[in-house]
Design an enzyme around this catalytic site. Sequence first.
Site, PDB file in Angstrom:
ATOM      1  N   HIS A 188       1.975   5.854 -10.176  1.00  0.00           N
ATOM      2  CA  HIS A 188       1.147   4.729  -9.772  1.00  0.00           C
ATOM      3  C   HIS A 188       1.757   3.412 -10.260  1.00  0.00           C
ATOM      4  O   HIS A 188       1.566   2.363  -9.639  1.00  0.00           O
ATOM      5  CB  HIS A 188      -0.266   4.850 -10.364  1.00  0.00           C
ATOM      6  CG  HIS A 188      -1.031   6.045  -9.879  1.00  0.00           C
ATOM      7  ND1 HIS A 188      -1.030   7.236 -10.557  1.00  0.00           N
ATOM      8  CD2 HIS A 188      -1.806   6.224  -8.794  1.00  0.00           C
ATOM      9  CE1 HIS A 188      -1.788   8.098  -9.898  1.00  0.00           C
ATOM     10  NE2 HIS A 188      -2.273   7.508  -8.836  1.00  0.00           N
ATOM     11  N   ASP A 259       1.718  10.682  -0.472  1.00  0.00           N
ATOM     12  CA  ASP A 259       0.892  10.051  -1.495  1.00  0.00           C
ATOM     13  C   ASP A 259       0.762   8.577  -1.100  1.00  0.00           C
ATOM     14  O   ASP A 259       1.385   8.108  -0.135  1.00  0.00           O
ATOM     15  CB  ASP A 259       1.533  10.211  -2.882  1.00  0.00           C
ATOM     16  CG  ASP A 259       0.497  10.199  -4.007  1.00  0.00           C
ATOM     17  OD1 ASP A 259      -0.621   9.690  -3.785  1.00  0.00           O
ATOM     18  OD2 ASP A 259       0.813  10.694  -5.107  1.00  0.00           O
TER      19      ASP A 259
END
Length: 365
Positions: A188, A259
């Site tokens: 992230h 993702d």
Amino acid sequence: MNHPGLHLPLGPLMLDVVGTALTEDDRRRLRHPLVGGVILFKRNYESPEQIAALTREIHALRSPHLLIGVDHEGGRVQRFRAGFTPIPPMRRLGEVWDEHPQRARLLAKDAGYIMGAELRAVGVDFSFTPVLDLDYGASGVIGDRAFHRKPQAVVELAHALMLGLHEAGMNAVGKHFPGHGYIAADSHLEIPVDERPLEDLEFADLIPFRQMIDWGLAAIMPAHVIYPKVDDKPAGFSRRWLQDILRGRLGFEGVIFSDDLAMEGASVAGGALERARAALEAGCDMALMCNRPELADELLARLQWPLAPVSLVRLARMHGRPHPPSRVALHESTRYTKAVHHLAGLGPVDAELAFNDPSNTCGKN
């Protein structure tokens, strides 16, 4: 502009929506031919009744209806709180497996059934679960989201969870291929690099994916992790990983979801358009862009990517199957009440831990 309910094939993008009800901008985006799905977050949830109304509105926009997914794993990553059963982190099931493997398998199936049945009862098609990463004790972002360090434990518990989801009318999504548990870096926030050779991965991290594929896993999400001894691109942008290994060597025929393309781990591919193209060209059937409406609009304006018929067939299988006619009927069913009772035997789930951690597919609540 398309009108609500107009027949329109699913597109290759999954986007989010702003709040607890659709805005005009949400509707405009979701009616776009490039969109095929919606991912929900904590901010989209107030109550079971509200989320059911939101999913009905989303489904009514298009035919076939847009896919609706959510990160609802249990433990730190469970988007919907009040009115939903708190699910323990998967590591807790791994701890039970160490002492009582059969009990752990039954609990995992119950957990999958509860997750699936509660989500299906409010109109969610699938959850991005189970996590198939191994718990090496290194990755904070994976941590207790993983079942266990041992591949065999992960295989047995993930399979049981998948069977519970199937019983509830929901398919499973295994993540994060080929394994995100070995390194500390959080995709992230940065671009993780795993220096292990393919042989090491084959005898450890790839085992749960290989076995779950053999057992009919419907979908997989690759990691934004670079494995330089295999390819210089992150797995989610790599034809070597997605075509040669996942589709070719492992024989996977289900959906590949990227993702979140807004994550830092995706930045190596360039801007939003380059990221989406890279994911789709590598072999993803659907690419996620979350929490960046301006980037979503850029993709809708500039991306050109008609979905191949095989991708449309794969995605159609992710629609949820029939679920109880109401939450009341679910709560009164013997199967559900027994499963909740069994899971409660693991002890209370820490609410702060369960619901306030940022770890999730798309990096935000």
